[in-house]
Design a protein around this motif. Structure first.
Motif, mmCIF file in Angstrom:
data_model
loop_
_atom_site.group_PDB
_atom_site.id
_atom_site.type_symbol
_atom_site.label_atom_id
_atom_site.label_comp_id
_atom_site.label_asym_id
_atom_site.label_seq_id
_atom_site.Cartn_x
_atom_site.Cartn_y
_atom_site.Cartn_z
ATOM 1 N N UNK A 194 0.890 -1.153 0.000
ATOM 2 C CA UNK A 194 0.000 0.000 0.000
ATOM 3 C C UNK A 194 0.925 1.200 0.000
ATOM 4 N N UNK A 195 1.030 1.872 -1.121
ATOM 5 C CA UNK A 195 2.100 2.834 -1.360
ATOM 6 C C UNK A 195 2.263 3.837 -0.216
ATOM 7 N N UNK A 199 4.136 -1.934 3.960
ATOM 8 C CA UNK A 199 4.970 -2.765 3.075
ATOM 9 C C UNK A 199 4.332 -4.121 2.816
ATOM 10 N N UNK A 200 4.502 -4.619 1.593
ATOM 11 C CA UNK A 200 4.034 -5.959 1.256
ATOM 12 C C UNK A 200 4.990 -6.991 1.841
ATOM 13 N N UNK A 201 4.457 -7.874 2.679
ATOM 14 C CA UNK A 201 5.275 -8.924 3.292
ATOM 15 C C UNK A 201 4.518 -10.245 3.227
ATOM 16 N N UNK A 224 -7.348 -6.055 0.955
ATOM 17 C CA UNK A 224 -6.269 -7.034 1.026
ATOM 18 C C UNK A 224 -5.540 -7.063 -0.308
ATOM 19 N N UNK A 225 -4.199 -7.038 -0.263
ATOM 20 C CA UNK A 225 -3.347 -7.173 -1.449
ATOM 21 C C UNK A 225 -2.724 -8.567 -1.482
ATOM 22 N N UNK A 232 -2.283 -13.336 1.814
ATOM 23 C CA UNK A 232 -2.236 -11.871 1.764
ATOM 24 C C UNK A 232 -0.842 -11.333 2.094
ATOM 25 N N UNK A 233 -0.474 -10.239 1.441
ATOM 26 C CA UNK A 233 0.781 -9.561 1.789
ATOM 27 C C UNK A 233 0.527 -8.186 2.406
ATOM 28 N N UNK A 234 -0.716 -7.683 2.288
ATOM 29 C CA UNK A 234 -1.131 -6.412 2.905
ATOM 30 C C UNK A 234 -2.590 -6.561 3.308
#
Length: 296
Positions: A194-195, A199-201, A224-225, A232-234
């Motif tokens: 999410x800019x 952070x995407x983890x 959710x990303x 999910x990463x975000x």
């Protein structure tokens, strides 16, 4: 100048010369105190949401065998147009079954025939799936809940604001070569993040030139990303106190960018819906296999 400001400034100077508060203030301290009494909170400029550009109805698009609407047929821009425009900007083309933004090399300055691309139906609760790849050093993003916004400049003229001023962004980036990957905090400007906020983890973007699979789920404020995984990463929640805190600590905070802050705080507007779109950041990026499942 307001009378209250004059009185405050006079009081500060008197304290400086008469040792008010138990000790003589330095010149720097006096200047700082004076500045603090005259600082005003930034104001949100006048703005409006554009409502007269052409739209489509996603339910008229074909579905795949999983009930997902196919919003890009691999051959045409049916259903798509430029952000703030009636037509697709010329910098966007279709190449080997994929949508491509042909980079201008000018970064966010872009080119006269560029600009962001949106699917022209506002969506609220949905699951968006797509594939993406980048060239070396490329930057883009998938935005959602976009509102087409104009604001008044200092001359009183209406001007189009960028799409990301109202929309959260799923970052698309060459993590290895683009400097944005090292900016922000804890990698929150790397792919699928999410800019500038989360952070995407895990961070598992593939190398340049390879296709990545992305997914964004929005349902009643929960977002959710996903990136190259079913895990999910975000994950975060719009319209909550936590969302406000994230905005307060980002480049979109009220003191840094009051219009963005107001629009993002109330993301999706009164109907809690908006466009999805792809960002033109001046670099070569490709998108394909774009589908949407409505979750209403």
């Amino acid at each position: 100048m307001k009378k209250s400001v004059l009185l405050a400034s006079a009081a500060v100077m008197m304290c400086y010369f008469t040792s008010c508060g138990g000790g003589k203030k330095t010149t720097d301290e006096a200047a700082t105190a004076a500045a603090e009494t005259t600082t005003e909170a930034p104001t949100t400029p006048e703005y409006k949401v554009i409502t007269d550009l052409p739209n489509v109805d996603i339910t008229t698009f074909p579905k795949d065998d999983q009930g997902r609407y196919i919003i890009f047929d691999g051959k045409t821009f049916n259903g798509w147009r430029g952000y703030g425009k009636s037509e697709v900007p010329g910098a966007w083309t279709i190449e080997d079954g994929a949508i491509k933004i042909n980079g201008s090399g000018a970064g966010e300055a872009g080119a006269s025939n560029g600009g962001d691309l949106i699917f022209a139906d506002k969506l609220g609760n949905f699951e968006l799936e797509f594939e993406w790849k980048v060239a070396k050093g490329s930057n883009s993003g998938v935005l959602y809940m976009i509102q087409e916004v104009e604001s008044k400049n200092d001359k009183g003229e209406w001007q189009l604001e960028p799409s990301y001023i109202s929309a959260p962004e799923y970052q698309v980036l060459d993590n290895e070569n683009h400097p944005d990957a090292k900016l922000g905090k804890d990698g929150n400007r790397q792919s699928a993040s999410l800019y500038d906020m989360i952070p995407a983890k895990p961070q598992n973007a593939k190398a340049i030139g390879e296709w990545n699979k992305g997914k964004i789920m929005c349902y009643k404020g929960t977002v959710v990303h996903y990136l190259n995984s079913d895990e999910p990463c975000v994950e975060y929640h719009l319209w909550t106190s936590e969302w406000q805190k994230m905005l307060d600590n980002s480049k979109f905070s009220k003191d840094k960018w009051p219009l963005a802050y107001e629009l993002l705080l109330n993301c999706g507007g009164p109907n809690k819906e908006g466009y999805i779109g792809f960002q033109d950041h001046g670099d070569d990026v490709w998108y394909r296999n774009i589908t949407v499942k409505l979750l209403d």
